[in-house]
Design a protein around this motif. Structure first.
Motif, PDB file in Angstrom:
ATOM      1  N   THR A 117      -1.923   8.369  -3.853  1.00 54.51           N
ATOM      2  CA  THR A 117      -2.949   7.353  -4.128  1.00 54.51           C
ATOM      3  C   THR A 117      -3.810   7.775  -5.314  1.00 54.51           C
ATOM      4  OG1 THR A 117      -2.978   6.658  -1.822  1.00 54.51           O
ATOM      5  CG2 THR A 117      -4.905   6.103  -3.137  1.00 54.51           C
ATOM      6  N   ASP A 118      -4.226   9.040  -5.346  1.00 56.20           N
ATOM      7  CA  ASP A 118      -5.024   9.543  -6.471  1.00 56.20           C
ATOM      8  C   ASP A 118      -4.244   9.452  -7.779  1.00 56.20           C
ATOM      9  OD1 ASP A 118      -7.052  10.097  -4.681  1.00 56.20           O
ATOM     10  OD2 ASP A 118      -6.710  12.267  -4.671  1.00 56.20           O
ATOM     11  N   TYR A 119      -2.972   9.803  -7.733  1.00 60.56           N
ATOM     12  CA  TYR A 119      -2.144   9.752  -8.944  1.00 60.56           C
ATOM     13  C   TYR A 119      -2.014   8.315  -9.443  1.00 60.56           C
ATOM     14  CZ  TYR A 119       1.725  10.245 -12.168  1.00 60.56           C
ATOM     15  OH  TYR A 119       2.509  10.188 -13.295  1.00 60.56           O
ATOM     16  N   ILE A 120      -1.745   7.398  -8.547  1.00 57.79           N
ATOM     17  CA  ILE A 120      -1.605   5.986  -8.927  1.00 57.79           C
ATOM     18  C   ILE A 120      -2.921   5.457  -9.494  1.00 57.79           C
ATOM     19  CG2 ILE A 120      -1.260   3.654  -8.012  1.00 57.79           C
ATOM     20  CD1 ILE A 120       0.678   4.955  -5.955  1.00 57.79           C
ATOM     21  N   SER A 121      -4.031   5.850  -8.888  1.00 59.70           N
ATOM     22  CA  SER A 121      -5.353   5.384  -9.323  1.00 59.70           C
ATOM     23  C   SER A 121      -5.751   5.939 -10.683  1.00 59.70           C
ATOM     24  CB  SER A 121      -6.417   5.780  -8.291  1.00 59.70           C
ATOM     25  OG  SER A 121      -6.131   5.189  -7.053  1.00 59.70           O
ATOM     26  N   SER A 122      -5.139   7.041 -11.112  1.00 62.97           N
ATOM     27  CA  SER A 122      -5.509   7.673 -12.388  1.00 62.97           C
ATOM     28  C   SER A 122      -5.050   6.862 -13.592  1.00 62.97           C
ATOM     29  CB  SER A 122      -4.915   9.081 -12.471  1.00 62.97           C
ATOM     30  OG  SER A 122      -3.511   9.011 -12.668  1.00 62.97           O
ATOM     31  N   GLN A 123      -4.166   5.924 -13.383  1.00 61.41           N
ATOM     32  CA  GLN A 123      -3.623   5.050 -14.422  1.00 61.41           C
ATOM     33  C   GLN A 123      -2.946   5.826 -15.546  1.00 61.41           C
ATOM     34  OE1 GLN A 123      -6.603   2.232 -15.676  1.00 61.41           O
ATOM     35  NE2 GLN A 123      -6.861   1.436 -13.614  1.00 61.41           N
ATOM     36  N   GLY A 165       0.811  -1.204   0.000  1.00 55.91           N
ATOM     37  CA  GLY A 165       0.000   0.000   0.000  1.00 55.91           C
ATOM     38  C   GLY A 165       0.845   1.254   0.000  1.00 55.91           C
ATOM     39  N   ARG A 213      -2.659  10.830   0.131  1.00 56.76           N
ATOM     40  CA  ARG A 213      -3.885  10.934  -0.669  1.00 56.76           C
ATOM     41  C   ARG A 213      -3.549  11.346  -2.106  1.00 56.76           C
ATOM     42  NH1 ARG A 213      -6.804  13.152   2.915  1.00 56.76           N
ATOM     43  NH2 ARG A 213      -5.987  15.237   2.600  1.00 56.76           N
TER      44      ARG A 213
END
Length: 144
Positions: free
Chosen positions: A50-56, A26, A47
């Protein structure tokens, strides 16, 4: 704090508390406090990452450095009470700290891909927050 271990088994040692902590998978954030201290800048950085990683989106070093360059200060009711006074608490509450006497002087990225290729990139800043130097090293982790 010292981050150490193997790629699949990372740990943090905190010298102030003489404590060790094993990291699970994580996103984790580390500041001058121990790994369990949820300072506003740490949670804000976690945060954002995490948002950057989730943006793909494709990995962009400049976007990652932008997270480390965040100079937004915490709202007063979120400031920790470490005993150093309001002015210092406020100044220290941003991820990127800028002042003539104290502040962020380097930001570092360590990127490791699945082939164990590493990129270590570091930016150095003046007291005014201007980038004065960038260093980048690439190497491969050898396993035995």
């Amino acid at each position: 704090n010292l981050l150490y271990g193997h790629l699949t088994n990372l740990n943090v040692y905190n010298n102030a508390q003489d404590s060790f902590f094993s990291l699970s998978d994580g996103v984790h954030g580390l500041s001058n406090a121990d790994i369990h201290t949820p300072w506003p800048k740490v949670t804000r950085g976690m945060r954002a990452l995490t948002d950057y990683i989730s943006s793909q989106k494709p990995l962009c070093e400049d976007a990652l450095f932008a997270i480390l360059r965040d100079d937004v200060k915490a709202e007063d009711h979120h400031l920790p009470q470490t005993g150093i006074g309001y002015e210092w608490e406020k100044m220290l509450s941003s991820i990127f700290i800028q002042s003539p006497d104290y502040g962020t002087r380097t930001s570092t990225l360590l990127l490791i891909n699945s082939a164990q290729q590493c990129v270590w990139q570091e930016r150095t800043f003046s007291p005014q927050g201007i980038v004065t130097d960038t260093r980048k090293f690439s190497f491969r982790i050898e396993t035995q």
